[in-house]
Scaffold this motif. Sequence first.
Motif, PDB file in Angstrom:
ATOM      1  N   MET A  14       0.828  -1.202   0.000  1.00 51.16           N
ATOM      2  CA  MET A  14       0.000   0.000   0.000  1.00 51.16           C
ATOM      3  C   MET A  14       0.867   1.259   0.000  1.00 51.16           C
ATOM      4  O   MET A  14       0.621   2.208  -0.751  1.00 51.16           O
ATOM      5  N   TRP A  15       1.905   1.289   0.840  1.00 50.02           N
ATOM      6  CA  TRP A  15       2.749   2.483   0.941  1.00 50.02           C
ATOM      7  C   TRP A  15       3.548   2.728  -0.334  1.00 50.02           C
ATOM      8  O   TRP A  15       3.901   3.873  -0.637  1.00 50.02           O
ATOM      9  N   GLY A  16       3.841   1.676  -1.060  1.00 47.64           N
ATOM     10  CA  GLY A  16       4.557   1.856  -2.320  1.00 47.64           C
ATOM     11  C   GLY A  16       3.788   2.706  -3.316  1.00 47.64           C
ATOM     12  O   GLY A  16       4.377   3.332  -4.204  1.00 47.64           O
ATOM     13  N   LEU A  17       2.439   2.764  -3.151  1.00 46.95           N
ATOM     14  CA  LEU A  17       1.622   3.578  -4.050  1.00 46.95           C
ATOM     15  C   LEU A  17       1.935   5.067  -3.922  1.00 46.95           C
ATOM     16  O   LEU A  17       1.672   5.835  -4.849  1.00 46.95           O
ATOM     17  N   VAL A  18       2.490   5.472  -2.761  1.00 47.82           N
ATOM     18  CA  VAL A  18       2.793   6.890  -2.533  1.00 47.82           C
ATOM     19  C   VAL A  18       3.790   7.403  -3.576  1.00 47.82           C
ATOM     20  O   VAL A  18       3.729   8.563  -4.000  1.00 47.82           O
ATOM     21  N   PHE A  19       4.687   6.543  -4.020  1.00 47.98           N
ATOM     22  CA  PHE A  19       5.707   6.961  -4.974  1.00 47.98           C
ATOM     23  C   PHE A  19       5.159   7.066  -6.395  1.00 47.98           C
ATOM     24  O   PHE A  19       5.835   7.568  -7.285  1.00 47.98           O
ATOM     25  N   VAL A  20       3.936   6.572  -6.608  1.00 44.04           N
ATOM     26  CA  VAL A  20       3.320   6.647  -7.931  1.00 44.04           C
ATOM     27  C   VAL A  20       2.755   8.038  -8.191  1.00 44.04           C
ATOM     28  O   VAL A  20       2.797   8.539  -9.321  1.00 44.04           O
ATOM     29  N   GLY A  21       2.230   8.679  -7.123  1.00 38.14           N
ATOM     30  CA  GLY A  21       1.593   9.982  -7.283  1.00 38.14           C
ATOM     31  C   GLY A  21       2.462  11.023  -7.981  1.00 38.14           C
ATOM     32  O   GLY A  21       2.034  11.615  -8.994  1.00 38.14           O
ATOM     33  N   PRO A  22       3.671  11.287  -7.478  1.00 34.38           N
ATOM     34  CA  PRO A  22       4.517  12.284  -8.143  1.00 34.38           C
ATOM     35  C   PRO A  22       4.865  11.918  -9.582  1.00 34.38           C
ATOM     36  O   PRO A  22       5.097  12.810 -10.405  1.00 34.38           O
ATOM     37  N   LEU A  23       4.902  10.618  -9.908  1.00 34.15           N
ATOM     38  CA  LEU A  23       5.201  10.205 -11.278  1.00 34.15           C
ATOM     39  C   LEU A  23       4.015  10.458 -12.205  1.00 34.15           C
ATOM     40  O   LEU A  23       4.194  10.802 -13.376  1.00 34.15           O
ATOM     41  N   LEU A  24       2.794  10.286 -11.666  1.00 39.74           N
ATOM     42  CA  LEU A  24       1.602  10.502 -12.484  1.00 39.74           C
ATOM     43  C   LEU A  24       1.238  11.980 -12.592  1.00 39.74           C
ATOM     44  O   LEU A  24       0.617  12.391 -13.578  1.00 39.74           O
ATOM     45  N   ALA A 248      -3.028   3.817   0.644  1.00 36.38           N
ATOM     46  CA  ALA A 248      -1.710   4.017   1.234  1.00 36.38           C
ATOM     47  C   ALA A 248      -1.800   4.482   2.676  1.00 36.38           C
ATOM     48  O   ALA A 248      -1.056   3.990   3.540  1.00 36.38           O
ATOM     49  N   SER A 249      -2.714   5.429   2.957  1.00 34.57           N
ATOM     50  CA  SER A 249      -2.756   6.002   4.306  1.00 34.57           C
ATOM     51  C   SER A 249      -3.589   5.161   5.266  1.00 34.57           C
ATOM     52  O   SER A 249      -3.085   4.687   6.283  1.00 34.57           O
ATOM     53  N   TRP A 250      -4.867   4.927   4.923  1.00 35.89           N
ATOM     54  CA  TRP A 250      -5.738   4.246   5.894  1.00 35.89           C
ATOM     55  C   TRP A 250      -5.459   2.745   5.948  1.00 35.89           C
ATOM     56  O   TRP A 250      -5.170   2.204   7.007  1.00 35.89           O
ATOM     57  N   ALA A 266      11.894  -4.604  16.587  1.00 37.44           N
ATOM     58  CA  ALA A 266      13.143  -4.747  15.836  1.00 37.44           C
ATOM     59  C   ALA A 266      12.928  -5.515  14.548  1.00 37.44           C
ATOM     60  O   ALA A 266      13.615  -5.283  13.546  1.00 37.44           O
ATOM     61  N   LEU A 267      11.976  -6.443  14.547  1.00 33.86           N
ATOM     62  CA  LEU A 267      11.684  -7.211  13.343  1.00 33.86           C
ATOM     63  C   LEU A 267      10.779  -6.445  12.398  1.00 33.86           C
ATOM     64  O   LEU A 267      11.043  -6.353  11.193  1.00 33.86           O
ATOM     65  N   VAL A 268       9.715  -5.849  12.922  1.00 34.50           N
ATOM     66  CA  VAL A 268       8.769  -5.152  12.060  1.00 34.50           C
ATOM     67  C   VAL A 268       9.436  -3.956  11.386  1.00 34.50           C
ATOM     68  O   VAL A 268       9.078  -3.597  10.251  1.00 34.50           O
ATOM     69  N   GLY A 269      10.438  -3.348  12.035  1.00 32.49           N
ATOM     70  CA  GLY A 269      11.151  -2.238  11.416  1.00 32.49           C
ATOM     71  C   GLY A 269      11.856  -2.633  10.139  1.00 32.49           C
ATOM     72  O   GLY A 269      11.890  -1.873   9.160  1.00 32.49           O
ATOM     73  N   GLN A 270      12.408  -3.850  10.097  1.00 35.55           N
ATOM     74  CA  GLN A 270      13.087  -4.308   8.888  1.00 35.55           C
ATOM     75  C   GLN A 270      12.117  -4.544   7.746  1.00 35.55           C
ATOM     76  O   GLN A 270      12.492  -4.466   6.566  1.00 35.55           O
ATOM     77  N   LEU A 271      10.867  -4.844   8.084  1.00 32.63           N
ATOM     78  CA  LEU A 271       9.889  -5.180   7.054  1.00 32.63           C
ATOM     79  C   LEU A 271       9.437  -3.962   6.266  1.00 32.63           C
ATOM     80  O   LEU A 271       8.649  -4.094   5.323  1.00 32.63           O
ATOM     81  N   ILE A 272       9.947  -2.773   6.610  1.00 29.01           N
ATOM     82  CA  ILE A 272       9.689  -1.590   5.784  1.00 29.01           C
ATOM     83  C   ILE A 272      10.300  -1.764   4.393  1.00 29.01           C
ATOM     84  O   ILE A 272       9.920  -1.061   3.451  1.00 29.01           O
ATOM     85  N   VAL A 273      11.226  -2.726   4.247  1.00 26.25           N
ATOM     86  CA  VAL A 273      11.787  -2.969   2.906  1.00 26.25           C
ATOM     87  C   VAL A 273      10.704  -3.392   1.922  1.00 26.25           C
ATOM     88  O   VAL A 273      10.880  -3.238   0.706  1.00 26.25           O
ATOM     89  N   PHE A 274       9.579  -3.894   2.409  1.00 27.26           N
ATOM     90  CA  PHE A 274       8.480  -4.225   1.503  1.00 27.26           C
ATOM     91  C   PHE A 274       7.988  -2.980   0.769  1.00 27.26           C
ATOM     92  O   PHE A 274       7.553  -3.053  -0.377  1.00 27.26           O
ATOM     93  N   GLU A 275       8.047  -1.810   1.437  1.00 26.89           N
ATOM     94  CA  GLU A 275       7.665  -0.564   0.775  1.00 26.89           C
ATOM     95  C   GLU A 275       8.635  -0.256  -0.362  1.00 26.89           C
ATOM     96  O   GLU A 275       8.224   0.140  -1.460  1.00 26.89           O
ATOM     97  N   THR A 276       9.929  -0.440  -0.096  1.00 25.23           N
ATOM     98  CA  THR A 276      10.941  -0.203  -1.136  1.00 25.23           C
ATOM     99  C   THR A 276      10.715  -1.119  -2.326  1.00 25.23           C
ATOM    100  O   THR A 276      10.755  -0.682  -3.487  1.00 25.23           O
ATOM    101  N   LEU A 277      10.478  -2.400  -2.058  1.00 21.37           N
ATOM    102  CA  LEU A 277      10.264  -3.366  -3.137  1.00 21.37           C
ATOM    103  C   LEU A 277       9.004  -3.036  -3.929  1.00 21.37           C
ATOM    104  O   LEU A 277       8.990  -3.121  -5.161  1.00 21.37           O
ATOM    105  N   ALA A 278       7.932  -2.635  -3.214  1.00 21.13           N
ATOM    106  CA  ALA A 278       6.691  -2.285  -3.910  1.00 21.13           C
ATOM    107  C   ALA A 278       6.882  -1.046  -4.769  1.00 21.13           C
ATOM    108  O   ALA A 278       6.405  -0.989  -5.917  1.00 21.13           O
ATOM    109  N   ALA A 279       7.584  -0.038  -4.232  1.00 24.42           N
ATOM    110  CA  ALA A 279       7.825   1.188  -4.996  1.00 24.42           C
ATOM    111  C   ALA A 279       8.631   0.887  -6.258  1.00 24.42           C
ATOM    112  O   ALA A 279       8.356   1.433  -7.338  1.00 24.42           O
TER     113      ALA A 279
END
Length: 323
Positions: A14-24, A248-250, A266-279
């Motif tokens: 969902m958060w990866g969608l945030v990077f689509v807005g500026p491109l569109l 993305a937000s809700w 400590a584990l959930v913090g690393q899973l932010i990489v899913f946002e990078t992969l989605a973006a």
Amino acid sequence: MGAGVAFALTAGLMWGLVFVGPLLLPEYPPALHTVGRYMAFGLIALPMAWWDRRELRRLTRADWTEALKLSAVGNLLYYMFLSSAIQRAGAPLPTMIIGTLPVVIAITANLRNPARDGQLPWRWLTPALLVILTGIACVNQVEFEALSRESAAERSRYFQGAMCALGAVACWTWYPLRNGDWMRAHPDRNARTWATAQGLTTLPLALLGYVVYLAWELASSPAGAVVAPLGPRPWTFVGLMAAIGLFASWVGTLCWNAASQRLPTALVGQLIVFETLAALLYAFLLRGTWPDGVALFGIGLLIAGVWGAVRIRPVREPVPTPD
């Protein structure tokens, strides 16, 4: 554990969608993207609040104050820093600095509260973090190459951009730690309700930011010029902001809250990489291109690092017994 990782994965998608807005909508300034997204988030939270009205009544004044802090720092302040960094230094440098978030959050969280969450053993965590960091470097190879071509005359502007990017990292290191603290302290609370509460507290802040943006546009425009409140493509902008505000937000915040409730910070913090992969996935789909060999290798390292991290089990400190 499995449910927590699935929620974190969904949040990243969902958060990866945030990077689509500026491109569109590249003709829209970052400030309008930011306030537009969070006004949509707040407006979407209003009907959700009626749905969750019973749970929302359980929130205390301290809870609402915490939600306001999380909204101000993790949403608006973070995006203000990030937008300022991109305006001053372009995209490459901020992208690399923000990309270190999974490692920074994991290290900080692992040092904070071992009594509550347990501690991920450093001898197992460090290799996973190094793999993730190497993957980030490989994925950002283009950014490294762009930075190497810059002249020394740009040093001051790049320094300012780097400081803003570090501010963004600080905001989004603080946010998941504080949000995780609240979720772990309230295991009986609904993750959806907490996402709605953050949306409600974001709305007045976003409205104030929008008023300031319009005032600035009016003051800086030539006399007699017409200022479009919603930009040159209003319907496209409103539709895109509504989609990003909802998903993305809700939905993203809801899923992140659910993951934070189930996993050590400590584990959930690393899973932010899913946002990078989605973006990355969305960006390559929009471009209609395929990542090169080094980028694919970096993506593989990111996935391997996360896979290794989720297999680590926290070790809890022994509770001292009275003599």
